[in-house]
Design a protein around this motif. Sequence first.
Motif, PDB file in Angstrom:
ATOM      1  N   ALA A 146      22.895  51.300  44.603  1.00 44.03           N
ATOM      2  CA  ALA A 146      21.502  51.602  44.288  1.00 44.03           C
ATOM      3  C   ALA A 146      21.354  52.449  43.030  1.00 44.03           C
ATOM      4  O   ALA A 146      20.239  52.800  42.648  1.00 44.03           O
ATOM      5  CB  ALA A 146      20.853  52.315  45.474  1.00 44.03           C
ATOM      6  N   GLY A 147      22.477  52.785  42.401  1.00 45.89           N
ATOM      7  CA  GLY A 147      22.423  53.577  41.182  1.00 45.89           C
ATOM      8  C   GLY A 147      22.540  55.057  41.420  1.00 45.89           C
ATOM      9  O   GLY A 147      22.196  55.861  40.545  1.00 45.89           O
TER      10      GLY A 147
ATOM     11  N   VAL B 219      28.925  48.090  39.421  1.00 50.95           N
ATOM     12  CA  VAL B 219      27.741  47.233  39.307  1.00 50.95           C
ATOM     13  C   VAL B 219      26.451  48.051  39.281  1.00 50.95           C
ATOM     14  O   VAL B 219      25.527  47.769  38.509  1.00 50.95           O
ATOM     15  CB  VAL B 219      27.705  46.217  40.463  1.00 50.95           C
ATOM     16  CG1 VAL B 219      26.413  45.397  40.425  1.00 50.95           C
ATOM     17  CG2 VAL B 219      28.918  45.292  40.392  1.00 50.95           C
ATOM     18  N   GLY B 220      26.381  49.081  40.089  1.00 50.80           N
ATOM     19  CA  GLY B 220      25.135  49.827  40.220  1.00 50.80           C
ATOM     20  C   GLY B 220      24.901  50.865  39.151  1.00 50.80           C
ATOM     21  O   GLY B 220      23.771  51.355  38.992  1.00 50.80           O
TER      22      GLY B 220
ATOM     23  N   GLU C 136      17.295  55.996  50.992  1.00 56.31           N
ATOM     24  CA  GLU C 136      17.280  57.352  50.457  1.00 56.31           C
ATOM     25  C   GLU C 136      17.245  57.352  48.927  1.00 56.31           C
ATOM     26  O   GLU C 136      16.562  58.179  48.317  1.00 56.31           O
ATOM     27  CB  GLU C 136      18.508  58.127  50.960  1.00 56.31           C
ATOM     28  CG  GLU C 136      18.645  59.535  50.400  1.00 56.31           C
ATOM     29  CD  GLU C 136      17.536  60.477  50.835  1.00 56.31           C
ATOM     30  OE1 GLU C 136      17.366  61.519  50.179  1.00 56.31           O
ATOM     31  OE2 GLU C 136      16.841  60.183  51.837  1.00 56.31           O
ATOM     32  N   VAL C 137      17.950  56.428  48.286  1.00 52.98           N
ATOM     33  CA  VAL C 137      18.032  56.412  46.822  1.00 52.98           C
ATOM     34  C   VAL C 137      16.907  55.600  46.188  1.00 52.98           C
ATOM     35  O   VAL C 137      16.285  56.032  45.217  1.00 52.98           O
ATOM     36  CB  VAL C 137      19.407  55.858  46.365  1.00 52.98           C
ATOM     37  CG1 VAL C 137      19.461  55.726  44.846  1.00 52.98           C
ATOM     38  CG2 VAL C 137      20.530  56.771  46.847  1.00 52.98           C
ATOM     39  N   ARG C 138      16.610  54.422  46.755  1.00 54.32           N
ATOM     40  CA  ARG C 138      15.670  53.512  46.103  1.00 54.32           C
ATOM     41  C   ARG C 138      14.444  53.167  46.929  1.00 54.32           C
ATOM     42  O   ARG C 138      13.641  52.323  46.538  1.00 54.32           O
ATOM     43  CB  ARG C 138      16.392  52.207  45.717  1.00 54.32           C
ATOM     44  CG  ARG C 138      17.451  52.412  44.662  1.00 54.32           C
ATOM     45  CD  ARG C 138      17.895  51.134  44.012  1.00 54.32           C
ATOM     46  NE  ARG C 138      16.844  50.461  43.268  1.00 54.32           N
ATOM     47  CZ  ARG C 138      17.066  49.581  42.282  1.00 54.32           C
ATOM     48  NH1 ARG C 138      18.319  49.295  41.940  1.00 54.32           N
ATOM     49  NH2 ARG C 138      16.088  48.994  41.668  1.00 54.32           N
TER      50      ARG C 138
ATOM     51  N   TRP D 293      31.752  54.034  54.863  1.00 46.14           N
ATOM     52  CA  TRP D 293      31.797  53.226  53.639  1.00 46.14           C
ATOM     53  C   TRP D 293      30.516  52.449  53.347  1.00 46.14           C
ATOM     54  O   TRP D 293      30.046  52.463  52.194  1.00 46.14           O
ATOM     55  CB  TRP D 293      33.001  52.281  53.657  1.00 46.14           C
ATOM     56  CG  TRP D 293      34.301  52.948  53.294  1.00 46.14           C
ATOM     57  CD1 TRP D 293      35.459  52.921  53.999  1.00 46.14           C
ATOM     58  CD2 TRP D 293      34.578  53.737  52.130  1.00 46.14           C
ATOM     59  NE1 TRP D 293      36.442  53.657  53.374  1.00 46.14           N
ATOM     60  CE2 TRP D 293      35.920  54.157  52.210  1.00 46.14           C
ATOM     61  CE3 TRP D 293      33.817  54.143  51.025  1.00 46.14           C
ATOM     62  CZ2 TRP D 293      36.521  54.957  51.231  1.00 46.14           C
ATOM     63  CZ3 TRP D 293      34.405  54.940  50.053  1.00 46.14           C
ATOM     64  CH2 TRP D 293      35.735  55.335  50.152  1.00 46.14           C
ATOM     65  N   PRO D 294      29.886  51.771  54.295  1.00 48.99           N
ATOM     66  CA  PRO D 294      28.651  51.049  53.946  1.00 48.99           C
ATOM     67  C   PRO D 294      27.560  51.943  53.370  1.00 48.99           C
ATOM     68  O   PRO D 294      26.824  51.530  52.460  1.00 48.99           O
ATOM     69  CB  PRO D 294      28.223  50.407  55.273  1.00 48.99           C
ATOM     70  CG  PRO D 294      29.514  50.225  56.015  1.00 48.99           C
ATOM     71  CD  PRO D 294      30.312  51.446  55.682  1.00 48.99           C
ATOM     72  N   GLY D 295      27.451  53.172  53.859  1.00 45.67           N
ATOM     73  CA  GLY D 295      26.471  54.093  53.300  1.00 45.67           C
ATOM     74  C   GLY D 295      26.816  54.462  51.867  1.00 45.67           C
ATOM     75  O   GLY D 295      25.932  54.522  50.992  1.00 45.67           O
ATOM     76  N   ALA D 296      28.097  54.728  51.615  1.00 46.87           N
ATOM     77  CA  ALA D 296      28.524  55.046  50.250  1.00 46.87           C
ATOM     78  C   ALA D 296      28.292  53.859  49.327  1.00 46.87           C
ATOM     79  O   ALA D 296      27.846  54.026  48.179  1.00 46.87           O
ATOM     80  CB  ALA D 296      30.002  55.446  50.249  1.00 46.87           C
TER      81      ALA D 296
END
Length: 302
Positions: free
Chosen positions: A52-53, A299-300, A172-174, A43-46
């Motif tokens: 992060a959008g 939110v993201g 990885e995303v931002r 869950w924290p990774g998701a």
Amino acid sequence: MSTAQVVPDSQHKGLVAALPQPFRDLAQLARFDRPIGWWLLFWPGAWAVLLAGGAGHWALIGWLLLGSVAMRGAGCVYNDLVDADLDRKVARTASRPVASGRVSKPLAWAWLIALSLVGLVVLLQLRWQAQVVALASLAPVAAYPFMKRITWWPQAWLGLVFSWAALVGWVEVRGFERLDVLVLLYAGSMAWVIGYDTIYALQDIEDDLLVGIRSSARALGGRVKQGVTGFYAAAITCWAAAFWFLRPDWVASAALLPAAGHLLWQVATLETAIEANALARFRANRFAGLLMALACWVVGNA
């Protein structure tokens, strides 16, 4: 499955229960019969990816899920190898495959390597910055089984390692943008882990006392409910601040209310002296994680 092989937090049905005994032992060693662990690792990774959008990064989320299953399994094998002597002295863990002798240590090490290779496949899907962050988790993960021997708060160390996927997913995303938001998300996840693992540790208080294992549940004593409430409140506060820093409006902050309500329900209905109640509240955190994921998505990606 024989009574000697049953522990209260296992699920004795489905695919694992249908496996031939040698394969069932390996599945139990990796805790495939207890999926709550890899949900909590995942869950924290998701959350990080969604906040992060990265709502469109479904392949990444899928890889993180696979990595959580494999690496949680590898971590459990390693933990059982380190803790075999202690596990034999605790009623809930005495029947684990290594402690009971159903799986030899050489076979357990081979299984650990196989699971780690699956994790390596997942690692190779990430960009190099996220790979470096993921590899940095190996040292704290390796140290975790020893924490119960040297500190009253091994749950805090578990919070450190079980929240690590948030760092990987965000980078990885931002990349390394908006680290203020990431730090708050990670700190909140750590507090959440300490809270739910304190609930989990309630099952072992008597045995832990007899064999000298330390835990936050023992450290808090009769103040477990207050302690868990405090950690959950800290988690919600950190997450609310992360949301506000990223998107400063009350509509975004309101997305956190379902998750906050769920954590409040956990502590309001927790019966610290009833093991089945503690286990049920611990397991309920898979839904807390889902509610937090939905909030991060709102939110993201608004």
